[in-house]
Write a protein that holds these residues in place. Sequence first.
Motif, PDB file in Angstrom:
ATOM      1  N   LEU A  79       0.832  -1.213   0.000  1.00 27.59           N
ATOM      2  CA  LEU A  79       0.000   0.000   0.000  1.00 27.59           C
ATOM      3  C   LEU A  79       0.856   1.248   0.000  1.00 27.59           C
ATOM      4  O   LEU A  79       1.812   1.358   0.771  1.00 27.59           O
ATOM      5  CB  LEU A  79      -0.899   0.004   1.251  1.00 27.59           C
ATOM      6  CG  LEU A  79      -1.724   1.265   1.524  1.00 27.59           C
ATOM      7  CD1 LEU A  79      -2.783   1.461   0.445  1.00 27.59           C
ATOM      8  CD2 LEU A  79      -2.383   1.192   2.902  1.00 27.59           C
ATOM      9  N   LEU A  80       0.498   2.177  -0.853  1.00 29.70           N
ATOM     10  CA  LEU A  80       1.095   3.518  -0.837  1.00 29.70           C
ATOM     11  C   LEU A  80       0.014   4.492  -0.395  1.00 29.70           C
ATOM     12  O   LEU A  80      -1.058   4.567  -1.012  1.00 29.70           O
ATOM     13  CB  LEU A  80       1.603   3.903  -2.230  1.00 29.70           C
ATOM     14  CG  LEU A  80       2.060   5.360  -2.409  1.00 29.70           C
ATOM     15  CD1 LEU A  80       3.277   5.650  -1.549  1.00 29.70           C
ATOM     16  CD2 LEU A  80       2.364   5.656  -3.882  1.00 29.70           C
ATOM     17  N   ILE A  81       0.268   5.208   0.692  1.00 31.07           N
ATOM     18  CA  ILE A  81      -0.692   6.220   1.144  1.00 31.07           C
ATOM     19  C   ILE A  81      -0.186   7.599   0.744  1.00 31.07           C
ATOM     20  O   ILE A  81       1.016   7.822   0.628  1.00 31.07           O
ATOM     21  CB  ILE A  81      -0.928   6.164   2.669  1.00 31.07           C
ATOM     22  CG1 ILE A  81       0.376   6.386   3.437  1.00 31.07           C
ATOM     23  CG2 ILE A  81      -1.584   4.852   3.061  1.00 31.07           C
ATOM     24  CD1 ILE A  81       0.192   6.503   4.952  1.00 31.07           C
ATOM     25  N   ASP A 120       4.103   1.601   2.257  1.00 33.41           N
ATOM     26  CA  ASP A 120       5.375   1.993   1.650  1.00 33.41           C
ATOM     27  C   ASP A 120       6.208   2.800   2.636  1.00 33.41           C
ATOM     28  O   ASP A 120       5.768   3.817   3.158  1.00 33.41           O
ATOM     29  CB  ASP A 120       5.086   2.815   0.395  1.00 33.41           C
ATOM     30  CG  ASP A 120       6.337   3.120  -0.423  1.00 33.41           C
ATOM     31  OD1 ASP A 120       7.452   2.853   0.064  1.00 33.41           O
ATOM     32  OD2 ASP A 120       6.184   3.630  -1.544  1.00 33.41           O
ATOM     33  N   TYR A 178       6.519   6.504   1.739  1.00 29.79           N
ATOM     34  CA  TYR A 178       5.285   7.177   1.331  1.00 29.79           C
ATOM     35  C   TYR A 178       5.399   8.702   1.416  1.00 29.79           C
ATOM     36  O   TYR A 178       4.910   9.429   0.556  1.00 29.79           O
ATOM     37  CB  TYR A 178       4.103   6.684   2.162  1.00 29.79           C
ATOM     38  CG  TYR A 178       3.978   7.307   3.530  1.00 29.79           C
ATOM     39  CD1 TYR A 178       3.298   8.516   3.713  1.00 29.79           C
ATOM     40  CD2 TYR A 178       4.534   6.706   4.652  1.00 29.79           C
ATOM     41  CE1 TYR A 178       3.199   9.096   4.964  1.00 29.79           C
ATOM     42  CE2 TYR A 178       4.436   7.282   5.904  1.00 29.79           C
ATOM     43  CZ  TYR A 178       3.772   8.476   6.057  1.00 29.79           C
ATOM     44  OH  TYR A 178       3.675   9.063   7.296  1.00 29.79           O
ATOM     45  N   LYS A 194       5.401   7.583  -7.922  1.00 29.43           N
ATOM     46  CA  LYS A 194       4.191   6.768  -7.839  1.00 29.43           C
ATOM     47  C   LYS A 194       3.944   6.067  -9.172  1.00 29.43           C
ATOM     48  O   LYS A 194       3.628   4.869  -9.206  1.00 29.43           O
ATOM     49  CB  LYS A 194       2.995   7.647  -7.462  1.00 29.43           C
ATOM     50  CG  LYS A 194       1.674   6.899  -7.347  1.00 29.43           C
ATOM     51  CD  LYS A 194       0.558   7.858  -6.943  1.00 29.43           C
ATOM     52  CE  LYS A 194      -0.784   7.154  -6.838  1.00 29.43           C
ATOM     53  NZ  LYS A 194      -1.869   8.092  -6.447  1.00 29.43           N
ATOM     54  N   LEU A 242       3.469  -2.355  -6.893  1.00 28.93           N
ATOM     55  CA  LEU A 242       2.529  -1.699  -5.983  1.00 28.93           C
ATOM     56  C   LEU A 242       1.159  -2.364  -6.052  1.00 28.93           C
ATOM     57  O   LEU A 242       0.643  -2.630  -7.141  1.00 28.93           O
ATOM     58  CB  LEU A 242       2.422  -0.214  -6.331  1.00 28.93           C
ATOM     59  CG  LEU A 242       1.552   0.667  -5.422  1.00 28.93           C
ATOM     60  CD1 LEU A 242       1.999   0.570  -3.966  1.00 28.93           C
ATOM     61  CD2 LEU A 242       1.601   2.117  -5.894  1.00 28.93           C
ATOM     62  N   SER A 248      -3.360   1.934  -3.836  1.00 30.16           N
ATOM     63  CA  SER A 248      -3.144   3.337  -3.489  1.00 30.16           C
ATOM     64  C   SER A 248      -4.404   4.111  -3.822  1.00 30.16           C
ATOM     65  O   SER A 248      -5.339   3.575  -4.421  1.00 30.16           O
ATOM     66  CB  SER A 248      -1.951   3.937  -4.253  1.00 30.16           C
ATOM     67  OG  SER A 248      -2.302   4.283  -5.582  1.00 30.16           O
ATOM     68  N   GLU A 249      -4.407   5.387  -3.453  1.00 31.25           N
ATOM     69  CA  GLU A 249      -5.454   6.294  -3.941  1.00 31.25           C
ATOM     70  C   GLU A 249      -5.222   6.517  -5.419  1.00 31.25           C
ATOM     71  O   GLU A 249      -4.093   6.702  -5.864  1.00 31.25           O
ATOM     72  CB  GLU A 249      -5.383   7.608  -3.165  1.00 31.25           C
ATOM     73  CG  GLU A 249      -6.242   8.727  -3.726  1.00 31.25           C
ATOM     74  CD  GLU A 249      -5.500   9.545  -4.767  1.00 31.25           C
ATOM     75  OE1 GLU A 249      -6.138   9.950  -5.750  1.00 31.25           O
ATOM     76  OE2 GLU A 249      -4.288   9.742  -4.608  1.00 31.25           O
TER      77      GLU A 249
END
Length: 547
Positions: free
Chosen positions: A239-241, A296, A299, A307, A316, A319-320
């Motif tokens: 997860l990438l925030i 991540d 992040y 990204k 990845l 993510s959003e």
Amino acid sequence: MKNSNNKSKAAAIAAVTALTIVMSACSGSQSNNSEASASPQQAGTAQEPAGGKIVSESLTLTDFVQMSGNPAPGVKSFNDMAAYKETEKLTGIHIEFQHPTVGQEKNQFNLLMSSGKYPDIIEWGWNEYPGGGVGAMNAGVIIPLNDYIDKYAPNLSKLLADNPDIRKDVSTDDGRIYAFPFLRSDPYLRTYQGLGIRQDWLDAVGLPMPATIDDWHAVLQAFKEKDPNQNGKQDEIPLLIAKDTLLNFSNVFLNAWGTTGRFNLQDGKVVYGPIQPAFKEFLQTMRSWYEEGLIDRDYAGTDAKQKDAKWTGDVLGASELAVGGGIGKYTTAMAAKNPKFNLAGAPYPTLNKGDKPVLGQREPIFNGVGAAITKDNKHVVETVKWLDFKYGEQGHMLFNFGIEGESYEMKDGFPAYTDIVMKNPDGLAFAAVIGQYAVPFGGPFVQDKRYQEQNASLPQQKDALNTWMAVNNEGLLPPLTFTNEESSRLAAIMADVNTYRDEMFDKFVMGAEPLDHFDKFVKTIEGMGIQEALDIEQAAYERYLKR
């Protein structure tokens, strides 16, 4: 433009106008509608020239307006765009566009404001001006438009008369209208981003689409441990925030606790999410996920290009994402590299299975972006008529779809973009091609749902939008109007609060600050004046309800 299918187009426009229901800005009684800066008698003449044009002789107006950061090929100014070329032919008015340098828009806007000399039109997000549109009118920069709209803008005037909720929201608390508004007429246009996840990775680890926070934990663990990209390495980033998204915009994950990272409503009262007990629970979850390697590690320092590299590098998992610049972009980019690559829009999470998600991303119908007429304009009547053209049938089709027979064709009453736009022979993306013809992404007109239906044409995009819209957003505040004094005070308080909030978010998540210090965090924000900010927001909200 061609004249064929006029009846179909008229019906289509009527349908779009009918769909244009609520919005969010400000209104009230119309007791202060005086046109102090310019009156219809002082500002140009209401000519009725032959041929349907606005003016009998050529007229040039100046317009300060931003261009896209990635303009379409060959479009150095809006005068290079087909919609504006056609508008000039139809109205007889030429526009001298003043486009600020990309990346310097705010600085150049501020310089323009401090110069005291203004172009005829300024298209801007007026919520960014001190005091908003009210502040700009009170400062004498732009003029109230009520009388002009009533007398010289039949298209916008009818739309507002037919939709009193919209008139309320494009007006200030004292009833003035400060700009020709950009209107998102349909809920389908107001949501465009949310959580994205690798559906093919879900399939690889044998798990369903996550719905709750616990589901997400299980999925992210599986992404980390079960090699879903099947390269034999544990290189997956589950997860990438994005901090600015988490705290300011679409509230991914934070919404599960029923709050946001900013002001929102609870039981009719304005609250500030980060000082609520629920925010501590959210931070505890983010801290735990970070410790487990599910978020991540980088992040906080990941920019847009990085990204992109993580998504297209096949490492990845979630993510959003925006529907166009995320799901659409990455799906297209990975089609040849990895045919199995499959992105899906995930529902906003809840704490309990079966609960309806709350507080997702949703834009208001009017968000303060619009074309205002300045006090230096010597041709206000003609300018009003020129701007009103975009709310009529011809203008609506031009600025949403471009030129009939070139960028779109009418098929059974539906304006279908041609292969030049949808399957460009030079391999240009949708946004790059349509930008040569029209600006459906934003401007002083009513945005058409049928644009987005084609922009988000992939099944994954359509499904994502429907998923992201399935949210109860009653707790979101409408855009509010503040007095100059309120705006100045609110900006001063929140500049310090938001800086501190962002700094402490990273410290809490990364473990540099123990969560036992959350009460200290809350007291610090209280000491910065958050209660005064809450009082200002509450007063503005109550004025909004009374309009």
